[in-house]
Design a protein around this motif. Structure first.
Motif, PDB file in Angstrom:
ATOM      1  N   SER A  62      11.400  18.462   5.819  1.00 24.62           N
ATOM      2  CA  SER A  62      10.471  19.430   6.404  1.00 24.62           C
ATOM      3  C   SER A  62       9.115  19.424   5.724  1.00 24.62           C
ATOM      4  CB  SER A  62      11.066  20.841   6.317  1.00 24.62           C
ATOM      5  OG  SER A  62      11.124  21.266   4.959  1.00 24.62           O
ATOM      6  N   TRP A  63       9.040  18.891   4.490  1.00 22.02           N
ATOM      7  CA  TRP A  63       7.831  19.117   3.697  1.00 22.02           C
ATOM      8  C   TRP A  63       6.575  18.473   4.277  1.00 22.02           C
ATOM      9  CZ3 TRP A  63       6.337  22.740   0.856  1.00 22.02           C
ATOM     10  CH2 TRP A  63       5.129  22.617   0.126  1.00 22.02           C
ATOM     11  N   THR A  64       6.747  17.337   4.890  1.00 18.69           N
ATOM     12  CA  THR A  64       5.574  16.610   5.354  1.00 18.69           C
ATOM     13  C   THR A  64       4.752  17.451   6.332  1.00 18.69           C
ATOM     14  OG1 THR A  64       6.767  14.544   5.051  1.00 18.69           O
ATOM     15  CG2 THR A  64       4.809  14.474   6.449  1.00 18.69           C
ATOM     16  N   MET A  65       5.427  18.018   7.286  1.00 19.50           N
ATOM     17  CA  MET A  65       4.670  18.848   8.239  1.00 19.50           C
ATOM     18  C   MET A  65       4.269  20.178   7.622  1.00 19.50           C
ATOM     19  SD  MET A  65       5.933  18.007  12.096  1.00 19.50           S
ATOM     20  CE  MET A  65       7.706  17.893  11.853  1.00 19.50           C
ATOM     21  N   GLN A  66       5.107  20.718   6.723  1.00 20.76           N
ATOM     22  CA  GLN A  66       4.716  21.954   6.037  1.00 20.76           C
ATOM     23  C   GLN A  66       3.400  21.787   5.277  1.00 20.76           C
ATOM     24  OE1 GLN A  66       8.954  22.617   4.219  1.00 20.76           O
ATOM     25  NE2 GLN A  66       7.737  24.449   3.787  1.00 20.76           N
ATOM     26  N   SER A  67       3.239  20.608   4.683  1.00 22.77           N
ATOM     27  CA  SER A  67       2.110  20.404   3.769  1.00 22.77           C
ATOM     28  C   SER A  67       0.827  20.002   4.485  1.00 22.77           C
ATOM     29  CB  SER A  67       2.466  19.312   2.760  1.00 22.77           C
ATOM     30  OG  SER A  67       2.548  18.058   3.412  1.00 22.77           O
ATOM     31  N   SER A  68       0.934  19.759   5.784  1.00 23.97           N
ATOM     32  CA  SER A  68      -0.211  19.169   6.496  1.00 23.97           C
ATOM     33  C   SER A  68      -1.122  20.224   7.111  1.00 23.97           C
ATOM     34  CB  SER A  68       0.306  18.251   7.605  1.00 23.97           C
ATOM     35  OG  SER A  68      -0.788  17.723   8.330  1.00 23.97           O
ATOM     36  N   TYR A 295      -1.990  16.295   2.250  1.00 22.91           N
ATOM     37  CA  TYR A 295      -2.446  17.696   2.294  1.00 22.91           C
ATOM     38  C   TYR A 295      -3.776  17.797   3.038  1.00 22.91           C
ATOM     39  CZ  TYR A 295       1.342  18.527  -0.958  1.00 22.91           C
ATOM     40  OH  TYR A 295       2.583  18.617  -1.520  1.00 22.91           O
ATOM     41  N   CYS A 296      -3.855  17.028   4.084  1.00 23.60           N
ATOM     42  CA  CYS A 296      -5.119  16.958   4.824  1.00 23.60           C
ATOM     43  C   CYS A 296      -4.837  17.123   6.305  1.00 23.60           C
ATOM     44  CB  CYS A 296      -5.830  15.633   4.526  1.00 23.60           C
ATOM     45  SG  CYS A 296      -4.940  14.167   5.120  1.00 23.60           S
ATOM     46  N   ASN A 297      -5.754  16.690   7.132  1.00 25.82           N
ATOM     47  CA  ASN A 297      -5.605  16.939   8.569  1.00 25.82           C
ATOM     48  C   ASN A 297      -4.620  16.003   9.246  1.00 25.82           C
ATOM     49  OD1 ASN A 297      -7.329  19.087   8.600  1.00 25.82           O
ATOM     50  ND2 ASN A 297      -9.134  17.827   8.972  1.00 25.82           N
ATOM     51  N   THR A 298      -4.092  15.061   8.485  1.00 28.29           N
ATOM     52  CA  THR A 298      -3.008  14.234   9.015  1.00 28.29           C
ATOM     53  C   THR A 298      -1.813  14.430   8.080  1.00 28.29           C
ATOM     54  OG1 THR A 298      -3.915  12.375   7.769  1.00 28.29           O
ATOM     55  CG2 THR A 298      -4.548  12.556  10.088  1.00 28.29           C
ATOM     56  N   LEU A 299      -0.758  13.705   8.326  1.00 30.92           N
ATOM     57  CA  LEU A 299       0.411  13.878   7.445  1.00 30.92           C
ATOM     58  C   LEU A 299       0.190  13.158   6.119  1.00 30.92           C
ATOM     59  CD1 LEU A 299       3.340  13.446  10.011  1.00 30.92           C
ATOM     60  CD2 LEU A 299       2.128  15.529   9.326  1.00 30.92           C
ATOM     61  N   LYS A 357      14.318  -0.494  -1.240  1.00 33.00           N
ATOM     62  CA  LYS A 357      15.596   0.220  -1.143  1.00 33.00           C
ATOM     63  C   LYS A 357      15.381   1.708  -1.380  1.00 33.00           C
ATOM     64  CE  LYS A 357      16.792  -3.899  -0.541  1.00 33.00           C
ATOM     65  NZ  LYS A 357      17.658  -4.793  -1.264  1.00 33.00           N
ATOM     66  N   SER A 358      14.250   2.171  -0.893  1.00 35.60           N
ATOM     67  CA  SER A 358      13.967   3.594  -0.988  1.00 35.60           C
ATOM     68  C   SER A 358      14.792   4.332   0.057  1.00 35.60           C
ATOM     69  CB  SER A 358      12.485   3.848  -0.719  1.00 35.60           C
ATOM     70  OG  SER A 358      12.229   5.242  -0.630  1.00 35.60           O
ATOM     71  N   PRO A 359      15.166   5.571  -0.221  1.00 31.71           N
ATOM     72  CA  PRO A 359      15.664   6.394   0.870  1.00 31.71           C
ATOM     73  C   PRO A 359      14.671   6.347   2.027  1.00 31.71           C
ATOM     74  CG  PRO A 359      15.882   7.549  -1.214  1.00 31.71           C
ATOM     75  CD  PRO A 359      15.097   6.300  -1.489  1.00 31.71           C
ATOM     76  N   LEU A 360      15.195   6.359   3.242  1.00 35.06           N
ATOM     77  CA  LEU A 360      14.337   6.330   4.434  1.00 35.06           C
ATOM     78  C   LEU A 360      14.437   7.682   5.111  1.00 35.06           C
ATOM     79  CD1 LEU A 360      15.183   2.803   5.930  1.00 35.06           C
ATOM     80  CD2 LEU A 360      13.349   3.426   4.340  1.00 35.06           C
ATOM     81  N   TYR A 361      13.553   8.572   4.725  1.00 31.79           N
ATOM     82  CA  TYR A 361      13.529   9.861   5.417  1.00 31.79           C
ATOM     83  C   TYR A 361      12.110  10.123   5.873  1.00 31.79           C
ATOM     84  CZ  TYR A 361      12.079  11.545   0.760  1.00 31.79           C
ATOM     85  OH  TYR A 361      11.447  11.718  -0.451  1.00 31.79           O
ATOM     86  N   THR A 362      12.018  10.440   7.146  1.00 28.55           N
ATOM     87  CA  THR A 362      10.699  10.644   7.716  1.00 28.55           C
ATOM     88  C   THR A 362      10.343  12.120   7.695  1.00 28.55           C
ATOM     89  OG1 THR A 362       9.435  10.531   9.754  1.00 28.55           O
ATOM     90  CG2 THR A 362      11.814  10.568   9.977  1.00 28.55           C
ATOM     91  N   GLY A 363       9.074  12.390   7.646  1.00 29.16           N
ATOM     92  CA  GLY A 363       8.607  13.758   7.772  1.00 29.16           C
ATOM     93  C   GLY A 363       7.863  13.982   9.071  1.00 29.16           C
ATOM     94  N   ASP A 364       7.968  12.994   9.956  1.00 29.18           N
ATOM     95  CA  ASP A 364       7.271  13.091  11.236  1.00 29.18           C
ATOM     96  C   ASP A 364       7.871  14.175  12.119  1.00 29.18           C
ATOM     97  OD1 ASP A 364       5.295  10.968  11.263  1.00 29.18           O
ATOM     98  OD2 ASP A 364       6.995   9.581  11.120  1.00 29.18           O
ATOM     99  N   ASP A 365       7.100  14.530  13.138  1.00 28.24           N
ATOM    100  CA  ASP A 365       7.621  15.382  14.207  1.00 28.24           C
ATOM    101  C   ASP A 365       8.454  14.485  15.114  1.00 28.24           C
ATOM    102  OD1 ASP A 365       8.158  16.913  16.401  1.00 28.24           O
ATOM    103  OD2 ASP A 365       6.146  17.810  16.480  1.00 28.24           O
TER     104      ASP A 365
END
Lengths: 607, 802
Positions: A62-68, A295-299, A357-365
């Motif tokens: 959830s953080w990506t959209m929360q922070s945008s 933390y700007c106008n995009t994600l 080999k990073s976790p793949l979790y998106t914060g997109d809508d």
């Protein structure tokens, strides 16, 4: 509104890191500057559930959209995106669009216990309790919905006892008769975590473990499968005793083991690599870097800070494996307009995450994925590289705007990624010799899902600015090389350069102390034919360092060798150098600064 | 090594002219506007295209496209002598910056500032500016999915081509700037099922609005500057397969397996002072439209063949082979090769020869039928080029034309000569009115003024900019006269004679007397140049600067010859001869051991300064000769000064140093300076950009393109292989070890009226052929032996057993 528990990156936060790097620089060739402090409780940790993090986890945060500041995402103030309705909407979209590809975690980030003015709420036992506006039905109902979709639920906490939960020391600890919040912290109320928003827990008092147990029990009872523990140090831009949360992490591992439900424990953020062994021992993953969000106008944006990972990931490449992975942060490539990235940048972003080999979790809508974004997130071959259980890829060439990364896969093939980090298109060439093979090799273009047939000795691609290509290469013939040890007596050392012991090095020695003009010149490097050779350089460098590499009378190139993670690990990168038939010299010159320690070089016997 | 055969590698001048005439393209500038309606060119009846393996010998290539934001470093240049363009070659977005050499703001600029010098701004003096950008967007061709990308600059045929695959389908595009059709053509083709869908957009760079015509055949714009200059551009597109239609202010194309885009544009500039440098009859927007529609009536194949038939003969008048490069070097693209050359310090003779040919390509593309090449030629990426993209008279424009005659491009010199002739009336008027302004610290002490002078910068409107540069007229004339020495063309000499004579007249009013004491203690009276600057350092008020003395000596000597050849001004020439004999000539400083830059034993300037002003008698002049005819002390002083100036400069300064070392027969130093200019430029550092444009780092991290090094360095390479002055030719005067094993060069210009072909092995000339283009006799020095050659114009002789 600035938030005390928001991992907002501050402009000045780079300064202490640079200073720390300098400290290590000055200890060139020495043991790690910091030994891991043994603050951990001695009781053997209960083994985490065996199936947790066998592969990097996949999901949504959830953080990506929360922070945008993207228009419309946070209509009720900063971070207000986090609501039950939004989480469930994303969970439903995840289940529909991405679950078939392995995405399963729906992770609720900071703020679930805070209102839109960021005022927290706690139960009588000083435990975070959901904000009724954000989560009117509580957290258990959310987890149940998520589970109902065949997904897993994730939740979040900052490390330590949040100041607002202290309640003058009077709050009782759940299931711990005689323990109050006064017993679990230090008398001087020393603070901890990346924002100093909590009192540091004192695990000398068993009540502290009980507090963690009570939090873990709550999450287990609610049905959560994943916990992100944030602000953890050393890391989170903090160092020093007050910010050493190794004991907290260990306590969490113990608490989870007794809570009756497997819970994936993920640590955040910018964890100190000198404690990598601790993180690996007690958790299932660790954020290696600062927030990827802008933390700007995009994600996100490329410069702030997707591109940082190319510099920062190599140090961690040997720290990850089944049970615990290097977390590069969320993968926001699903909607170009919201992401704030070009197509090329989105592909490069996904490529680096997969090969690392990073976790793949998106914060997109997830309700607004565009076609290209969906194709990036659902490329099964790319996901398979992320999930193949092998080691993270490393750069096989020195770091510059054009980079070649690779890793040997468990099935014997190689993952080869080309990156152009420059602002203009550029060609990038992967020489098979950089991977130890030669001749013909079959090449699969992974993103474009096409076999490119047999490529001889190398593959070159034209990459757009910030672009990439990802290949799976099935090698042909093994390369035969001649090795030359740096410490060999035939070589010439000048200035500060000296031979030193090195357990991991071939021959048990290396040439170090290459700084401010110190050089090592390999003499009598002999080849049979004139030509341009791919020379492999094995080196040790606890941080990324540069060195001027030249052959014979050449001007050479000033090349940045990626960190090997510590001063006891040898890695190899290859460089292109012209050699003439007969004896040659190859020189490593520190120039005006500090260079890696050199173990040996290996020169192919044929062109 | 085989000598290149005459047929393939060295068409005669007569053959060249015949071919060019067949292409309908042989138009002299004199009197004609730069952008004018011309009759349809005659089309070649046979294909002039080179076989691919032959063309490959003169191709540069890259494995990546250029960035639209770094066109100066990464765009590939095309040009038809007036219109120039840089092309990015990105599969999904072909982007061209288009410049017309005549699109200048500013004007006469004949009101001096308070210090007696000229204003130097973009409004008063003016600036070269861009005409347009052309964008062909093809969204489906994203580079991220492209395989086997390759773009090629074919120097011999004047073509930029791009080839790539997407999903196994091959795509190819070609860009060329045709002089006969006066258009730039972009041709897109595909194999199999490949198609193009996208838009063509033509945009002005000064806020113009592009409009489409009602019939949907083209888009165009037109406007005029505050100085009254009118300009315009137009584009049209067609396809034999898909749909091409007007869409808003753009042209859209859909599902085209082939696509042709044709653009043209220009101004109503005219090289005539009497009409204020305008041709009021020219309507540029309409003319551009007519040109693109006329070209669209021809097939692309016809346009291509007409273009190649036009440029190929020019390119092929000169050929060079400096030896073979290695297989490993050949595998690298041009940019990788430049990087490897520097990294490894292993000679790459084919790259070094290609660098020379690239310079020739720029001359062919930028200097035919219009204004000469300024600081960047017609290759801008914005409207604020450094130093206005102007004509600098204190080395830059002169250097730009040093390879013209040396490297078989004698016709490209016309733009330089025609420019000087056209500017002369204004230069003369302004000089006689303003030079002796009391605030001008360089004014003539005599109080008299005659003839003409210029400032450091000049524009195409007769205007000067920045400070007066009294010696600039003599240096401009040095090139003008040397072209006569190469060609022995009396008609040409008559054309430039007024320019030379005007410069002489200026100096007759400027020289003053001074008394000097010789080493023996005897005093004598000499003539010295009035108060001046030894460009661009040291004091600004010294008399008798070496720079001026050498240039005036050369000017007076050339005037003597010109007057004699043309049978004019015999009395005046005698009086000028008398002045020349009294000219003070530089001495060697007892303090520094250097040839003095000022009439002082002291070093009054910067030791490693970029300019070599006091060595102008070594190169481009040849008063100082290391052959015994010049006192050894003078040669030693020149050598010591050149040594002190150092090897670590940039672009044109390295090229000039290389030329001087070649004259001093120090092959390795001359070669090293060529190599220094091949250093890859990164982040604006000095050296060669990806596209081989020379970059000069003005400030850390900020590099700018200055074309003179791209032309001065080739001149140095030729000068290392052949030195000439009227009556004397020296073969391989400074052949470096890197090129010594075997090589050849054909079509080298020889002062005195010849061209030379020669080949060598193991550092010794094996064969030489001298052809007279007007010269009659010369000595030829090869392998340490001298022989006399006598020829009639048109005759050749092959010298063997050298």
């Amino acid at each position: 509104m600035p938030s005390p528990t928001t991992p907002r990156r501050q402009p000045g936060t780079r300064v202490p890191l640079v200073a720390a790097a300098l400290g290590v620089l000055l200890a060139a060739g020495a043991a790690p500057a910091q030994a891991a402090p043994t603050t951990v409780a001695q009781a053997a940790p209960t083994q985490a559930a065996a199936d947790i993090a066998q592969r990097p986890f996949m999901g949504w945060t959830s953080w990506t959209m929360q922070s945008s500041k993207y228009p419309g995402l946070n209509p009720d103030g900063d971070y207000s995106y986090l609501t039950e309705a939004n989480v469930l909407k994303q969970a439903d979209a995840l289940a529909t669009k991405l679950k078939p590809y392995g995405y399963e975690y729906v992770n609720i980030d900071a703020g679930w216990w805070r209102d839109n003015a960021w005022v927290p709420r706690f139960d009588q036992y000083a435990r975070q309790t959901p904000d009724p506006v954000r989560f009117p039905r509580g957290m258990q109902a959310v987890a149940e919905h998520i589970h109902g979709k065949g997904l897993k639920a994730g939740i979040y906490l900052p490390v330590g006892l949040e100041k607002e939960a202290y309640a003058n020391g009077t709050a009782p600890i759940f299931n711990a008769p005689g323990c109050t919040t006064a017993n679990i912290v230090y008398p001087d109320l020393r603070t901890t975590n990346g924002w100093d928003s909590a009192y540091k827990l004192n695990f000398d008092n068993p009540c502290a473990q009980k507090y963690i147990d009570s939090q873990a029990q709550l999450f287990a009872d609610w049905g959560y499968d994943f916990l992100k523990l944030d602000g953890v140090g050393p890391g989170s831009f903090k160092s020093g005793d007050n910010y050493d949360n190794v004991a907290d992490v260990a306590a969490w591992q113990r608490a989870i083991a007794t809570a009756g439900r497997p819970i994936h424990l993920e640590l955040s953020w910018s964890l100190d690599i000198n404690h990598a062994a601790d993180w690996k021992r007690y958790s299932n993953g660790w954020r290696i870097d600062t927030d990827v969000e802008c933390y700007c106008n995009t994600l996100v944006s490329w410069e702030n800070s997707v591109d940082d990972r190319f510099d920062d990931a190599p140090a961690w490449s040997r720290k990850a494996g089944p049970g615990g992975w290097n977390d590069l942060d969320s993968l926001n490539v699903g909607n170009g307009e919201m992401d704030g990235l070009t197509r090329a940048e989105r592909q490069s972003y996904a490529t680096l995450w997969a090969i690392s080999k990073s976790p793949l979790y998106t914060g997109d809508d997830l309700t607004r994925l565009d076609d290209y974004g969906l194709s990036l997130l659902t490329n099964r071959e790319v996901i398979a590289i992320d999930q193949n259980g092998g080691a993270p890829a490393r750069p096989v060439t020195p770091a510059g705007d054009q980079q070649v990364w690779g890793a040997k896969n468990p099935d014997g093939s190689y993952t080869v990624a080309l990156f152009n980090l420059g602002d203009a298109p550029a060609s990038v060439t992967a020489h098979w010799a950089s991977f130890g093979f030669t001749g013909n090799a079959s090449v699969r273009d992974v993103w474009n899902r096409r076999d490119l047939g047999t490529q001889r000795n190398a593959i070159t691609a034209a990459l757009p600015a910030h672009g990439s290509r990802l290949f799976t290469v099935r090698p042909g013939t093994a390369l035969t090389s001649t090795s030359y040890e740096a410490e060999a007596s035939v070589n010439t050392l000048t200035g500060t350069a000296s031979v030193g012991g090195c357990d991991a090095c071939s021959g048990g020695q290396k040439v170090g102390n290459l700084y401010v003009g110190g050089t090592v010149r390999f003499n009598e490097v002999t080849v049979r034919k004139d030509g341009i050779y791919t020379v492999a350089v094995s080196y040790v460098s606890g941080d990324a360092r540069s060195v001027q590499v030249s052959s014979n009378s050449g001007n050479g190139s000033y090349l940045k060798f990626p960190s090997t993670g510590d001063w006891g690990t040898v890695e190899t990168v290859s460089v292109q150098l012209a050699l003439k038939a007969g004896a040659n010299t190859i020189t490593f010159d520190s120039g005006t600064w500090y260079s890696p320690d050199i173990d040996r070089i290996a020169v192919p016997q044929t062109l | 090594m085989e000598m290149p055969s005459t047929r393939d590698n060295h068409p005669s001048r007569r053959g060249f002219l015949t071919l060019a005439a067949a292409a309908g393209a042989a138009t002299a500038l004199g009197g004609l506007p730069a952008f004018a309606a011309t009759p349809a060119p005659r089309r070649p009846t046979t294909s002039p295209m080179l076989a691919p393996n032959v063309a490959a010998k003169n191709q540069l290539w890259w494995r990546a496209p250029g960035s639209a934001t770094s066109m100066i470093e990464q765009g590939l240049p095309v040009g038809n002598g007036r219109l120039g363009a840089l092309a990015s070659n990105d599969p999904s977005r072909e982007f061209l910056t288009i410049t017309d050499a005549t699109l200048w703001t500013g004007g006469r600029n004949d009101t001096l500032d308070g210090d007696g010098q000229f204003p130097y701004g973009r409004e008063d003096f003016g600036s070269l500016t861009m005409l347009a950008t052309l964008t062909v967007d093809i969204p489906g061709h994203d580079l991220g999915a492209v395989d086997a990308y390759r773009r090629t600059l074919d120097l011999a045929q004047g073509l930029v081509s791009t080839a790539y695959d997407i999903a196994g389908v091959g795509y190819r595009r070609e860009v060329f700037a045709s002089r006969p059709d006066d258009v730039i053509v972009l041709h897109f083709t595909s194999q199999g099922a490949g198609t193009y869908t996208g838009t063509v957009s033509l945009a002005g760079t000064h806020g113009e609005s592009t409009t489409v015509d009602p019939t949907g055949r083209y888009a165009s714009f037109g406007a005029s500057f505050a100085n009254g200059l009118r300009y315009g551009a137009a584009v049209t597109a067609h396809s034999g397969t898909g749909t091409v239609a007007v869409s808003g202010t753009s042209i859209s194309f859909t599902d085209c397996r082939d696509l042709t885009v044709i653009v043209s544009g220009g101004t109503n500039y005219a090289p005539t002072a009497t009409t204020g440098f305008r041709d009021e009859s020219v309507q540029p927007q309409r003319l551009a439209r007519d040109k693109v529609l006329a070209a669209a009536r021809a097939s692309v194949r016809e346009l291509l063949h007409t273009h190649v038939a036009d440029v190929r003969p020019a390119f092929e008048r000169f050929a060079i082979d400096l030896g073979a490069s290695s297989a490993g070097q050949r595998e690298l693209d041009t940019w990788e090769r430049v990087q490897a050359r520097w990294r490894d310090n292993v000679p790459d003779p084919e790259l070094e020869a290609a660098y020379l040919q690239f310079g020739r390509y720029l001359l062919i593309s930028g200097s035919r039928g219009s204004l000469p090449i300024g600081l960047q030629g017609p290759w801008l990426d914005g409207n604020d080029p450094d130093w206005m993209g102007d004509y600098h008279s204190d080395v830059n424009i002169q250097m730009t034309y040093w390879p013209a005659d040396r490297a078989g491009l004698t016709d490209t010199f016309d733009a330089y000569a025609d420019y000087c002739v056209a500017q002369l009336p204004v230069w003369t008027e302004v000089t006689q009115r303003l030079f002796n302004t009391s605030t001008n610290r360089f004014r003539n002490t005599s109080g008299r003024v005659a003839g003409w002078a210029v400032a450091f910068s000049t524009n195409p409107y007769g205007g000067s900019g920045w400070w007066w540069h009294p010696s600039g007229n003599a240096w401009l004339c040095q090139n003008l006269f040397e072209h006569y020495e190469y060609t022995q063309d009396r008609g040409y000499l008559a054309k430039i004679y007024p320019v030379v004579k005007g410069a002489v007249e200026f100096w007759e009013t400027r020289l003053v007397t001074a008394t000097v004491t010789d080493a023996s203690g005897a005093t004598r009276e000499v003539l010295v140049a009035d108060r001046d600057w030894s460009a661009e350092h040291g004091p600004q008020d010294t008399r008798g600067n070496t720079y001026s003395q050498e240039l005036v000596w050369n000017l007076f000597e050339n005037y003597h010859t010109a007057a004699r050849v043309l049978g004019r001004d015999a009395d005046h020439a005698r009086s000028v001869d008398a002045l020349r004999k009294r000219l003070y000539l530089p001495e060697v400083s007892p303090t520094t051991g250097w040839l003095q830059e000022w009439m002082s034993p002291d070093n009054l300037g910067e030791t490693t300064h970029r300019h070599l002003s006091p060595l102008i008698g070594l190169f481009p002049g040849d008063r100082i000769r290391p052959d015994g005819s010049t006192p050894a002390a003078i040669v030693a002083g020149a050598t010591a000064l050149l040594t002190a100036r150092g090897m670590n400069s940039f672009g044109w300064a390295n090229a000039w140093r290389s030329l001087c070392w070649a004259r001093l027969k120090d092959a390795e130093k001359a070669y090293q300076l060529v190599v220094n200019n091949l250093r890859p430029s990164t982040n604006g550092s000095n050296g060669s950009a990806m596209n081989l444009f020379d970059i000069y780092e003005t400030n850390p991290g900020r590099g700018i393109f200055q074309i003179d090094a791209n032309l001065g360095t080739p001149a140095a390479i030729v000068e290392m292989l052949l030195y000439s002055r009227p009556g004397h030719v020296e073969l391989l005067p400074a052949l470096p070890a890197a090129w010594a094993s075997a090589g050849s060069v054909a079509g080298v210009g020889v002062r005195g009226g010849f061209t030379a072909d020669l080949s060598w092995r193991d550092g010794r000339v094996t064969q030489a052929r001298l052809t007279s283009v007007g010269g009659r006799s010369t000595t030829v020095l090869a392998n340490g032996r001298s022989r006399q050659v006598n020829l009639r114009p048109g005759e050749s002789v092959t010298l063997r057993n050298l």
